[in-house]
Write a protein that holds these residues in place. Structure first.
Motif, PDB file in Angstrom:
ATOM      1  N   MET A 180       0.822  -1.201   0.000  1.00  0.00           N
ATOM      2  CA  MET A 180       0.000   0.000   0.000  1.00  0.00           C
ATOM      3  C   MET A 180       0.863   1.261   0.000  1.00  0.00           C
ATOM      4  N   SER A 181       1.923   1.239   0.817  1.00  0.00           N
ATOM      5  CA  SER A 181       2.818   2.401   0.874  1.00  0.00           C
ATOM      6  C   SER A 181       3.480   2.633  -0.471  1.00  0.00           C
ATOM      7  N   ILE A 182       3.963   1.530  -1.092  1.00  0.00           N
ATOM      8  CA  ILE A 182       4.641   1.687  -2.385  1.00  0.00           C
ATOM      9  C   ILE A 182       3.654   2.227  -3.413  1.00  0.00           C
ATOM     10  N   PHE A 183       2.437   1.697  -3.379  1.00  0.00           N
ATOM     11  CA  PHE A 183       1.392   2.186  -4.283  1.00  0.00           C
ATOM     12  C   PHE A 183       1.192   3.687  -4.087  1.00  0.00           C
ATOM     13  N   ALA A 184       1.071   4.107  -2.808  1.00  0.00           N
ATOM     14  CA  ALA A 184       0.821   5.523  -2.521  1.00  0.00           C
ATOM     15  C   ALA A 184       1.978   6.389  -2.998  1.00  0.00           C
ATOM     16  N   ILE A 185       3.214   5.914  -2.775  1.00  0.00           N
ATOM     17  CA  ILE A 185       4.385   6.713  -3.167  1.00  0.00           C
ATOM     18  C   ILE A 185       4.452   6.850  -4.680  1.00  0.00           C
ATOM     19  N   ILE A 186       4.231   5.719  -5.397  1.00  0.00           N
ATOM     20  CA  ILE A 186       4.297   5.780  -6.858  1.00  0.00           C
ATOM     21  C   ILE A 186       3.195   6.691  -7.400  1.00  0.00           C
ATOM     22  N   LEU A 187       1.989   6.553  -6.848  1.00  0.00           N
ATOM     23  CA  LEU A 187       0.871   7.392  -7.305  1.00  0.00           C
ATOM     24  C   LEU A 187       1.193   8.865  -7.073  1.00  0.00           C
ATOM     25  N   SER A 188       1.734   9.158  -5.874  1.00  0.00           N
ATOM     26  CA  SER A 188       2.056  10.545  -5.539  1.00  0.00           C
ATOM     27  C   SER A 188       3.124  11.091  -6.486  1.00  0.00           C
ATOM     28  N   ALA A 189       4.133  10.251  -6.801  1.00  0.00           N
ATOM     29  CA  ALA A 189       5.198  10.686  -7.704  1.00  0.00           C
ATOM     30  C   ALA A 189       4.634  10.938  -9.094  1.00  0.00           C
ATOM     31  N   LEU A 190       3.751  10.042  -9.553  1.00  0.00           N
ATOM     32  CA  LEU A 190       3.162  10.208 -10.881  1.00  0.00           C
ATOM     33  C   LEU A 190       2.337  11.487 -10.941  1.00  0.00           C
ATOM     34  N   VAL A 191       1.537  11.720  -9.882  1.00  0.00           N
ATOM     35  CA  VAL A 191       0.711  12.923  -9.860  1.00  0.00           C
ATOM     36  C   VAL A 191       1.592  14.155  -9.910  1.00  0.00           C
ATOM     37  N   ARG A 192       2.662  14.142  -9.115  1.00  0.00           N
ATOM     38  CA  ARG A 192       3.534  15.301  -9.041  1.00  0.00           C
ATOM     39  C   ARG A 192       4.120  15.649 -10.399  1.00  0.00           C
ATOM     40  N   ARG A 193       4.414  14.634 -11.207  1.00  0.00           N
ATOM     41  CA  ARG A 193       5.037  14.907 -12.500  1.00  0.00           C
ATOM     42  C   ARG A 193       4.024  15.127 -13.608  1.00  0.00           C
ATOM     43  N   SER A 194       2.735  14.983 -13.280  1.00  0.00           N
ATOM     44  CA  SER A 194       1.745  15.094 -14.349  1.00  0.00           C
ATOM     45  C   SER A 194       1.243  16.523 -14.464  1.00  0.00           C
ATOM     46  N   ARG A 195       0.471  16.760 -15.527  1.00  0.00           N
ATOM     47  CA  ARG A 195      -0.187  18.033 -15.747  1.00  0.00           C
ATOM     48  C   ARG A 195      -1.154  18.320 -14.591  1.00  0.00           C
ATOM     49  N   PHE A 196      -1.854  17.252 -14.170  1.00  0.00           N
ATOM     50  CA  PHE A 196      -2.799  17.368 -13.055  1.00  0.00           C
ATOM     51  C   PHE A 196      -2.090  17.843 -11.781  1.00  0.00           C
ATOM     52  N   GLY A 197      -0.903  17.278 -11.532  1.00  0.00           N
ATOM     53  CA  GLY A 197      -0.135  17.673 -10.348  1.00  0.00           C
ATOM     54  C   GLY A 197       0.275  19.134 -10.417  1.00  0.00           C
ATOM     55  N   LEU A 198       0.664  19.566 -11.620  1.00  0.00           N
ATOM     56  CA  LEU A 198       1.051  20.977 -11.791  1.00  0.00           C
ATOM     57  C   LEU A 198      -0.133  21.887 -11.503  1.00  0.00           C
ATOM     58  N   GLN A 199      -1.325  21.424 -11.911  1.00  0.00           N
ATOM     59  CA  GLN A 199      -2.522  22.236 -11.653  1.00  0.00           C
ATOM     60  C   GLN A 199      -2.768  22.362 -10.150  1.00  0.00           C
ATOM     61  N   LEU A 200      -2.569  21.236  -9.418  1.00  0.00           N
ATOM     62  CA  LEU A 200      -2.728  21.297  -7.958  1.00  0.00           C
ATOM     63  C   LEU A 200      -1.724  22.282  -7.361  1.00  0.00           C
ATOM     64  N   LEU A 201      -0.461  22.206  -7.799  1.00  0.00           N
ATOM     65  CA  LEU A 201       0.566  23.098  -7.268  1.00  0.00           C
ATOM     66  C   LEU A 201       0.245  24.548  -7.602  1.00  0.00           C
ATOM     67  N   ALA A 202      -0.328  24.761  -8.782  1.00  0.00           N
ATOM     68  CA  ALA A 202      -0.693  26.130  -9.173  1.00  0.00           C
ATOM     69  C   ALA A 202      -1.772  26.665  -8.231  1.00  0.00           C
ATOM     70  N   ILE A 203      -2.718  25.787  -7.841  1.00  0.00           N
ATOM     71  CA  ILE A 203      -3.768  26.201  -6.906  1.00  0.00           C
ATOM     72  C   ILE A 203      -3.144  26.582  -5.574  1.00  0.00           C
TER      73      ILE A 203
END
Lengths: 340, 289
Positions: free
Chosen positions: A176-199
């Motif tokens: 579960m932890s590995i899943f969460a870390i990979i998901l978080s890393a993917l989000v951070r590098r995605s367009r969606f993640g950039l949108q969150l950071l912009a907010i």
């Protein structure tokens, strides 16, 4: 954060990830004491939850102090289904484990209406609403009949020997932890993640630039509920008995937030580090001294220290120090070169 | 019914007093003081200690506890909160005050154990009759105390020069600084006042409820709900929402079931915020971070 490395192992950070991964994978082999194995399980549950929490709150800046809503919903969903169906009678032992993703899904479903209401307001008010919604859920769990009230729910017995009882839980929590870390890393590098950071940086400007803030915030909020719900389900299985005040626990809400701020709010590694350090030390102190009040003082004091002297968390603090040092070295080298 | 109404107004005014302190702190400093709940309990324990060891009457003891809590507030503000800066200031303030609250909770647990206590005096259990309803003296005296302190606070805010500078800081910090108000000093004193009122609130709360350190969670969730509902930073909002919410809670408890009365609190909050995200008396729909 530079992400331009050519080989996976060209950066020291990746070596540290690999080393931690190996240590985590082999933990039940070199630590065979069940008491300490259980500390390992709890620590990983919090690593998964903190990472997942940070994926929404850390990136978007919307501090959610109601993460236990997802956790408790997951725990209760799994327990209620397990109590009513007794899947132990189905072929294959411990088939309740297949209910864990279902617990995550239930947490996501519950997160949609909450997100729709709570995300209408801006940050400061959002924090308070998440607290209010959390207490509403706790109250329902205490008073409703389908949750078993204050007596809680007992899950069907898992027929494993005590000597290896925690090991399957450990690996599930690790997965579960590995899943969460990979998901978080993917989000951070995605367009969606950039949108969150912009907010997080400036919501009005992000909106002006065409980010659909409402949709992005809701998606992030619901996504982060999934892993937290699964962790709640795993916790229920591990305990074999759940009570409203332990799965809907205000200390859970705040611990998650403290772990992320302690390690580094909005960074990928921060929550992992924060959860690993704080949760394992809390469990260790409980096993050793069983003095909750002393722990409160230590925990609070430590946290005050970190937030006042390293306000961006340990990870960012270390990075800045490292950068300062390399800058000084470059400057010193340049000075030496010009003198010669 | 009538009993619930009277009880709600009497208790509600005490909540309004505590919530006014909280909203004042948020309005002037943009700090969400999650430790307000534990400060109320700390105030209650101070009264308890003075009564138990020195035999000082609860109301007379306020002459000691209110200034003590004022000083505690100023020390906390100077040591921890004055250091917070930057865009994440409000989020950080929640965590810092929560950490402070954990430390105080731990200390109180060790000093007074986790057993519930209640403040008792000769007049705590006596009551008098109005409209056929028995009202305990302590509720009425708590109500009077809250009214006196709130009037004092409002007089200070609206009729004195210092009050004007507080209201100016509430409205716009940088503008207040531009016209020569020492916003730093105003902030510190406001924090002190915001904490000082918890000494009185805590004493009345402790005389009407059994409490221990963990009661603070219940308190802070109510106080936060009240100030969000009233509109964060709005003084009138804290007053109206405080009385209205506690009355509503008592009514729901009387008509339906006490089990769900706390729930009414949060349901109203969610409904109101769905239509008015800034709260009942809130002026700005979104404060810039």
């Amino acid at each position: 954060m530079s992400t331009t490395s050519t080989s996976i192992f060209s950066r020291p950070a990746n070596w540290i990830w690999a080393l931690c991964g190996v240590l985590a994978l082999t933990f039940p082999f070199y630590e065979t004491d069940p008491a300490y194995q259980q500390i390992g399980v709890y620590t990983l549950i919090f690593v998964a939850c903190a990472t997942s929490w940070n994926m929404f709150s850390g990136y978007s800046g919307y501090v959610n102090l109601g993460a236990a809503v997802s956790y408790g919903t997951g725990a209760y969903t799994l327990s209620i289904i397990a109590v009513h169906t007794h899947p132990n009678n189905l072929p294959g032992s411990a088939s309740e484990f297949w209910l864990i993703p279902l617990a995550g899904l239930a947490a996501m479903v519950v997160a949609v209406p909450i997100g729709l209401i709570a995300l209408r307001v801006r940050r400061h008010t959002f924090v308070v609403i998440t607290i209010a919604i959390f207490f509403t859920f706790q109250l329902i769990a205490i008073n409703a009949s389908f949750t078993g009230g204050t007596g809680g729910l007992s899950l069907p017995y898992i027929p494993w020997a005590a000597s290896y009882f925690d090991v399957p839980f450990y690996y599930l929590a690790l997965a579960m932890s590995i899943f969460a870390i990979i998901l978080s890393a993917l989000v951070r590098r995605s367009r969606f993640g950039l949108q969150l950071l912009a907010i997080r940086d400036d919501e009005d400007r992000a909106m002006g630039l065409g980010v659909e803030v409402g949709k992005v915030k809701l998606t992030g909020y619901v996504m982060s509920a999934f892993t937290i719900g699964m962790a709640g389900g795993l916790f229920a299985l591990l305990q074999g008995q759940i009570y409203p005040q332990f799965v809907f626990d205000p200390l859970f809400d705040i611990s998650i937030a403290l772990m992320c701020f302690f390690g580094g709010f909005g960074t990928l590694v921060g929550p992992v580090l924060g959860a690993a350090v704080l949760e394992s030390s809390q469990q260790y102190l409980t096993v050793q001294y069983s003095n909750g009040s002393l722990y409160l003082i230590l925990f609070g004091g430590l946290f005050l220290f970190v937030i006042l002297f390293m306000p961006q968390g340990i990870v960012v603090f270390i990075r800045q120090k490292a950068k300062q040092r390399s800058d000084q070295q470059i400057a010193a080298a340049a000075a030496a070169g010009s003198n010669a | 019914m009538v009993h619930a109404l009277i009880d709600g107004v009497l208790t509600g005014s005490v909540y309004a007093l505590m919530a006014t302190g909280l909203t004042l702190i948020f309005g002037v400093m943009e700090i969400i003081n999650v430790a307000q709940g534990i400060f109320v309990i700390l105030g209650a324990y101070l009264s308890y200690y003075l009564q138990l060891h020195f035999g000082i009457d609860l109301f007379a003891g306020l002459l000691i506890t209110i200034p003590t809590m004022f000083v505690v507030g100023i020390v906390v503000q100077r040591l921890f909160l004055a250091r917070l800066k930057g865009p994440e200031k409000t989020a950080m303030s929640i965590l810092v005050t929560y950490a402070i609250s954990l430390v105080i909770e731990g200390i109180l647990n060790i000093a007074f154990t986790v057993n519930n206590v209640q403040l008792n005096t000769s007049y705590t259990n006596k009551s008098f009759q109005v409209f056929g309803v028995y009202i305990p003296y302590i509720y009425f005296m708590g109500f009077l105390l809250a009214i006196v302190l709130l009037s004092g606070l409002y007089y200070m805010l609206y009729r004195t020069r210092f009050g004007a500078s507080i209201r100016a800081s509430l409205a716009d910090q940088s503008a207040a600084a531009l016209v020569g108000i020492d916003v730093k000093k105003v902030s510190t004193i406001c924090f002190g006042i915001g904490i000082a009122v918890t000494a009185a609130g805590g004493m009345v709360f402790g005389a009407t409820n059994a409490f221990n350190a963990s009661t603070s969670y219940d308190l802070i969730s109510r106080l936060l709900t009240i100030i969000v509902l009233g509109g964060m930073g709005s003084l009138a909002g804290a007053l109206v929402a405080g009385i209205a919410m506690v009355t509503l809670e008592d009514l729901v408890g009387a008509i339906w079931s006490p089990v769900w009365s706390t729930m009414a609190f949060f349901v109203v909050l969610v409904v109101v915020l769905s239509f008015r995200p800034q709260g009942l008396f809130g002026q700005q729909s979104a404060r810039a971070a």
